[in-house]
Design a protein around this motif. Structure first.
Motif, PDB file in Angstrom:
ATOM      1  N   MET A  91     -30.992  46.636 104.446  1.00 30.48           N
ATOM      2  CA  MET A  91     -30.790  46.615 105.679  1.00 30.48           C
ATOM      3  C   MET A  91     -30.160  47.835 106.308  1.00 30.48           C
ATOM      4  SD  MET A  91     -31.600  43.748 107.127  1.00 30.48           S
ATOM      5  CE  MET A  91     -32.256  42.299 106.153  1.00 30.48           C
ATOM      6  N   GLY A  92     -30.259  47.975 107.715  1.00 31.14           N
ATOM      7  CA  GLY A  92     -29.668  49.500 108.272  1.00 31.14           C
ATOM      8  C   GLY A  92     -28.349  48.961 109.066  1.00 31.14           C
ATOM      9  N   ASP A  93     -27.836  49.902 109.539  1.00 32.76           N
ATOM     10  CA  ASP A  93     -26.725  49.455 110.442  1.00 32.76           C
ATOM     11  C   ASP A  93     -26.818  49.877 111.922  1.00 32.76           C
ATOM     12  OD1 ASP A  93     -25.337  48.514 108.126  1.00 32.76           O
ATOM     13  OD2 ASP A  93     -23.632  50.190 108.586  1.00 32.76           O
ATOM     14  N   VAL A  94     -26.211  49.300 112.740  1.00 32.88           N
ATOM     15  CA  VAL A  94     -26.524  49.719 114.095  1.00 32.88           C
ATOM     16  C   VAL A  94     -25.062  50.455 114.652  1.00 32.88           C
ATOM     17  CG1 VAL A  94     -26.344  48.721 116.662  1.00 32.88           C
ATOM     18  CG2 VAL A  94     -27.515  47.482 114.843  1.00 32.88           C
ATOM     19  N   VAL A  95     -25.294  51.459 115.547  1.00 34.63           N
ATOM     20  CA  VAL A  95     -24.195  52.149 115.897  1.00 34.63           C
ATOM     21  C   VAL A  95     -24.129  52.149 117.531  1.00 34.63           C
ATOM     22  CG1 VAL A  95     -22.979  54.377 116.087  1.00 34.63           C
ATOM     23  CG2 VAL A  95     -24.398  53.685 114.067  1.00 34.63           C
ATOM     24  N   VAL A  96     -23.450  51.565 118.065  1.00 33.17           N
ATOM     25  CA  VAL A  96     -23.202  51.424 119.636  1.00 33.17           C
ATOM     26  C   VAL A  96     -22.537  52.849 120.166  1.00 33.17           C
ATOM     27  CG1 VAL A  96     -22.782  50.229 121.625  1.00 33.17           C
ATOM     28  CG2 VAL A  96     -23.537  48.999 119.285  1.00 33.17           C
ATOM     29  N   VAL A  97     -23.131  53.701 120.672  1.00 35.57           N
ATOM     30  CA  VAL A  97     -22.675  54.788 121.463  1.00 35.57           C
ATOM     31  C   VAL A  97     -22.586  54.313 123.045  1.00 35.57           C
ATOM     32  CG1 VAL A  97     -22.553  57.084 122.286  1.00 35.57           C
ATOM     33  CG2 VAL A  97     -23.484  56.240 119.832  1.00 35.57           C
ATOM     34  N   THR A  98     -21.490  53.918 123.366  1.00 34.29           N
ATOM     35  CA  THR A  98     -21.156  53.483 124.766  1.00 34.29           C
ATOM     36  C   THR A  98     -20.324  54.088 125.519  1.00 34.29           C
ATOM     37  OG1 THR A  98     -21.084  51.508 125.790  1.00 34.29           O
ATOM     38  CG2 THR A  98     -19.610  51.669 124.148  1.00 34.29           C
ATOM     39  N   ALA A 153     -32.613  41.193 130.209  1.00 29.95           N
ATOM     40  CA  ALA A 153     -32.922  42.486 129.543  1.00 29.95           C
ATOM     41  C   ALA A 153     -31.902  42.953 128.498  1.00 29.95           C
ATOM     42  CB  ALA A 153     -32.686  43.729 130.652  1.00 29.95           C
ATOM     43  N   GLY A 154     -30.661  42.549 128.739  1.00 26.51           N
ATOM     44  CA  GLY A 154     -29.689  42.724 127.567  1.00 26.51           C
ATOM     45  C   GLY A 154     -30.136  42.096 126.290  1.00 26.51           C
ATOM     46  N   ARG A 155     -30.471  40.764 126.466  1.00 24.75           N
ATOM     47  CA  ARG A 155     -30.736  40.131 125.199  1.00 24.75           C
ATOM     48  C   ARG A 155     -31.961  40.664 124.254  1.00 24.75           C
ATOM     49  NH1 ARG A 155     -28.968  35.792 128.170  1.00 24.75           N
ATOM     50  NH2 ARG A 155     -31.148  35.041 128.954  1.00 24.75           N
ATOM     51  N   ALA A 156     -32.893  40.990 125.170  1.00 30.05           N
ATOM     52  CA  ALA A 156     -34.101  41.858 124.635  1.00 30.05           C
ATOM     53  C   ALA A 156     -33.777  43.152 123.969  1.00 30.05           C
ATOM     54  CB  ALA A 156     -35.189  41.978 125.688  1.00 30.05           C
ATOM     55  N   ALA A 157     -33.080  43.991 124.518  1.00 27.26           N
ATOM     56  CA  ALA A 157     -32.158  45.300 123.844  1.00 27.26           C
ATOM     57  C   ALA A 157     -31.566  44.740 122.587  1.00 27.26           C
ATOM     58  CB  ALA A 157     -31.397  45.765 124.868  1.00 27.26           C
ATOM     59  N   LEU A 158     -30.752  43.817 122.612  1.00 23.30           N
ATOM     60  CA  LEU A 158     -29.946  43.497 121.525  1.00 23.30           C
ATOM     61  C   LEU A 158     -30.837  42.980 120.258  1.00 23.30           C
ATOM     62  CD1 LEU A 158     -26.940  41.565 122.884  1.00 23.30           C
ATOM     63  CD2 LEU A 158     -27.205  43.805 122.382  1.00 23.30           C
ATOM     64  N   ALA A 159     -31.890  42.163 120.640  1.00 24.34           N
ATOM     65  CA  ALA A 159     -32.914  41.626 119.773  1.00 24.34           C
ATOM     66  C   ALA A 159     -33.533  42.837 119.238  1.00 24.34           C
ATOM     67  CB  ALA A 159     -33.869  40.562 120.361  1.00 24.34           C
ATOM     68  N   ALA A 160     -34.175  43.607 119.957  1.00 21.54           N
ATOM     69  CA  ALA A 160     -34.920  44.732 119.475  1.00 21.54           C
ATOM     70  C   ALA A 160     -34.004  45.559 118.589  1.00 21.54           C
ATOM     71  CB  ALA A 160     -35.479  45.573 120.423  1.00 21.54           C
ATOM     72  N   THR A 161     -32.646  45.804 118.813  1.00 20.20           N
ATOM     73  CA  THR A 161     -31.763  46.577 117.923  1.00 20.20           C
ATOM     74  C   THR A 161     -31.768  45.885 116.610  1.00 20.20           C
ATOM     75  OG1 THR A 161     -30.336  47.210 119.942  1.00 20.20           O
ATOM     76  CG2 THR A 161     -29.443  47.220 117.974  1.00 20.20           C
ATOM     77  N   VAL A 162     -31.391  44.717 116.761  1.00 20.49           N
ATOM     78  CA  VAL A 162     -31.228  44.164 115.284  1.00 20.49           C
ATOM     79  C   VAL A 162     -32.536  43.950 114.462  1.00 20.49           C
ATOM     80  CG1 VAL A 162     -30.771  41.624 114.095  1.00 20.49           C
ATOM     81  CG2 VAL A 162     -29.404  42.753 116.057  1.00 20.49           C
ATOM     82  N   GLU A 163     -33.739  43.936 114.990  1.00 21.09           N
ATOM     83  CA  GLU A 163     -35.035  44.035 114.335  1.00 21.09           C
ATOM     84  C   GLU A 163     -35.155  45.316 113.723  1.00 21.09           C
ATOM     85  OE1 GLU A 163     -37.899  42.183 112.474  1.00 21.09           O
ATOM     86  OE2 GLU A 163     -36.473  41.114 113.833  1.00 21.09           O
ATOM     87  N   PHE A 164     -34.934  46.448 114.518  1.00 21.77           N
ATOM     88  CA  PHE A 164     -35.032  47.635 113.818  1.00 21.77           C
ATOM     89  C   PHE A 164     -34.334  47.818 112.824  1.00 21.77           C
ATOM     90  CE2 PHE A 164     -36.976  49.252 118.075  1.00 21.77           C
ATOM     91  CZ  PHE A 164     -38.189  49.879 117.382  1.00 21.77           C
ATOM     92  N   ALA A 165     -32.940  47.316 112.836  1.00 19.48           N
ATOM     93  CA  ALA A 165     -31.819  47.661 111.757  1.00 19.48           C
ATOM     94  C   ALA A 165     -32.313  46.646 110.447  1.00 19.48           C
ATOM     95  CB  ALA A 165     -30.821  46.969 112.296  1.00 19.48           C
TER      96      ALA A 165
END
Length: 189
Positions: free
Chosen positions: A1-8, A60-72
């Motif tokens: 599994m990968g990791d997610v890095v939030v740059v905010t 839109a936010g939930r879609a972005a979060l789901a895509a983030t996890v799926e890529f990870a």
């Protein structure tokens, strides 16, 4: 599994430049630009920073979060470039935990005047609201002040590649990991 890095951080804080440079330092990596998800509304769209846009931004936010996890889940580092407050980051971390993915978060918070100048100088970007910029900057600053969060970079003059290197070094040191509380009686990850 990968990791997610939030740059905010607030608009004009350098998220896109730092996020892009950070993604170039991690291998394999995916750069997920949250603005893309918020810009998918074709008709009936409301600017996502306006309060009345909440129903649209929630989806839109939930879609972005789901895509983030799926890529990870593919094993890649995922750099999430977007405005994501602490509560939304906690939601992402909880979603990611279910998939066995760790989440890290860094806040870019240069002085408000630097953010305002960058927003005013943008061309071809859909966001140019100085009042909303000030409001978001104040919210990030208040959150950083109340939590004493060490994952806040306040540099306004450093080039994006240098800031990305600092973020990478903080990742290596484990300083950016988002902790998710396990409910009492719940299973540990």
């Amino acid at each position: 599994m990968g990791d997610v890095v939030v740059v905010t951080g607030p608009p004009g804080s350098g998220k896109s430049a730092v996020g892009s440079a950070l993604a170039d330092l991690l291998d394999p990596s995916v750069l997920l630009e949250a603005d893309w998800f918020f810009g998918r509304w074709r008709t009936g769209a409301v600017d996502p920073w306006r309060p009345e846009a909440a129903p649209q931004t929630a989806h839109a936010g939930r879609a972005a979060l789901a895509a983030t996890v799926e890529f990870a889940r593919s094993g890649a580092w995922v750099v999430y470039d977007g405005v994501l407050d602490r509560a939304a980051t906690t939601d992402l971390a909880a979603l990611a935990r279910e998939a066995g993915v760790a989440v890290h978060r860094v806040v870019l918070l240069p002085p408000v005047d630097a953010c305002l100048a960058r927003v005013a100088a943008r061309t071809g970007h859909g966001f140019d609201d100085p009042g909303a910029t000030q409001d978001m900057h104040a919210a990030f600053a208040a959150d950083a002040e109340s939590t004493g969060d060490a994952a806040v970079l306040r540099d306004d003059g450093a080039p994006a590649d240098r800031l990305a290197e600092r973020v990478r070094d903080l990742l290596r040191a484990g300083a950016l990991r988002v902790q998710v509380r396990v409910p009492t009686g719940g299973a540990r990850p």
